[in-house]
Design a protein around this motif. Structure first.
Motif, PDB file in Angstrom:
ATOM      1  N   LEU A 192       4.529   5.756  -5.314  1.00 37.27           N
ATOM      2  CA  LEU A 192       4.610   5.788  -6.770  1.00 37.27           C
ATOM      3  C   LEU A 192       3.645   6.839  -7.328  1.00 37.27           C
ATOM      4  O   LEU A 192       4.003   7.617  -8.223  1.00 37.27           O
ATOM      5  CB  LEU A 192       4.290   4.411  -7.351  1.00 37.27           C
ATOM      6  N   ALA A 193       2.438   6.902  -6.793  1.00 39.78           N
ATOM      7  CA  ALA A 193       1.459   7.896  -7.242  1.00 39.78           C
ATOM      8  C   ALA A 193       1.969   9.312  -6.959  1.00 39.78           C
ATOM      9  O   ALA A 193       1.870  10.203  -7.819  1.00 39.78           O
ATOM     10  CB  ALA A 193       0.113   7.659  -6.559  1.00 39.78           C
ATOM     11  N   MET A 200       0.824  -1.187   0.000  1.00 40.83           N
ATOM     12  CA  MET A 200       0.000   0.000   0.000  1.00 40.83           C
ATOM     13  C   MET A 200       0.872   1.256   0.000  1.00 40.83           C
ATOM     14  O   MET A 200       0.585   2.188  -0.717  1.00 40.83           O
ATOM     15  CB  MET A 200      -0.918  -0.037   1.225  1.00 40.83           C
ATOM     16  N   LYS A 201       1.958   1.265   0.804  1.00 38.36           N
ATOM     17  CA  LYS A 201       2.839   2.421   0.858  1.00 38.36           C
ATOM     18  C   LYS A 201       3.528   2.646  -0.476  1.00 38.36           C
ATOM     19  O   LYS A 201       3.722   3.788  -0.888  1.00 38.36           O
ATOM     20  CB  LYS A 201       3.890   2.254   1.952  1.00 38.36           C
ATOM     21  N   THR A 202       3.919   1.590  -1.155  1.00 38.20           N
ATOM     22  CA  THR A 202       4.621   1.759  -2.433  1.00 38.20           C
ATOM     23  C   THR A 202       3.704   2.334  -3.502  1.00 38.20           C
ATOM     24  O   THR A 202       4.157   3.100  -4.344  1.00 38.20           O
ATOM     25  CB  THR A 202       5.216   0.429  -2.915  1.00 38.20           C
ATOM     26  N   LYS A 203       2.423   1.983  -3.477  1.00 38.21           N
ATOM     27  CA  LYS A 203       1.489   2.542  -4.455  1.00 38.21           C
ATOM     28  C   LYS A 203       1.306   4.044  -4.223  1.00 38.21           C
ATOM     29  O   LYS A 203       1.274   4.823  -5.170  1.00 38.21           O
ATOM     30  CB  LYS A 203       0.132   1.836  -4.380  1.00 38.21           C
ATOM     31  N   LYS A 204       1.207   4.446  -2.949  1.00 36.20           N
ATOM     32  CA  LYS A 204       1.070   5.869  -2.638  1.00 36.20           C
ATOM     33  C   LYS A 204       2.349   6.619  -3.012  1.00 36.20           C
ATOM     34  O   LYS A 204       2.290   7.723  -3.547  1.00 36.20           O
ATOM     35  CB  LYS A 204       0.761   6.071  -1.150  1.00 36.20           C
ATOM     36  N   THR A 241       5.088  10.295  -6.664  1.00 35.49           N
ATOM     37  CA  THR A 241       6.212  10.544  -7.568  1.00 35.49           C
ATOM     38  C   THR A 241       5.731  10.890  -8.968  1.00 35.49           C
ATOM     39  O   THR A 241       6.235  11.823  -9.598  1.00 35.49           O
ATOM     40  CB  THR A 241       7.151   9.317  -7.609  1.00 35.49           C
TER      41      THR A 241
END
Length: 112
Positions: free
Chosen positions: A7-8, A1-5, A10
């Motif tokens: 990435l979004a 979940m943290k990586t999607k946020k 960025t």
């Protein structure tokens, strides 16, 4: 979940940076819309001016515009005054024509 946020975030940040760069590059004040002035000394005496856009001559004005006769500018300073007026009009999107009233308001060295 943290990586999607992350990435979004960025991607949004990158899009904003690219958008700001494009706005600066293509806006009215960007380098593609920059006009330069060159004063020229005429062989027959007096001065004129050139306005260049990206190092290409856009306007060559060997005499005082809008006064009804083809007399060159008496001084470099007079040529610069009118050239700056024309450049400001071009950069503002108002064309490049100059009226007799505008010439009079610049208090050039020549009497008309």
């Amino acid at each position: 979940m943290k990586t999607k946020k992350g990435l979004a975030f960025t991607l949004i940040l990158l899009t904003m940076v690219v958008g700001m760069f494009c706005w600066w590059k293509f806006s009215k004040n960007g380098p593609d819309h920059y006009y330069t002035i060159e004063v020229v000394e005429l062989h027959e005496g007096g001065f004129g001016y050139k306005i260049l856009h990206q190092d290409e001559m856009l306007i060559y004005q060997p005499f005082v515009p809008a006064v009804g006769h083809n007399k060159p500018f008496v001084s470099k300073e007079d040529a610069i005054k009118v050239a700056q007026l024309v450049r400001n009009k071009l950069e503002s999107g108002y064309g490049f024509s100059v009226s007799a009233k505008e010439i009079q308001e610049l208090n050039l060295s020549v009497s008309y």
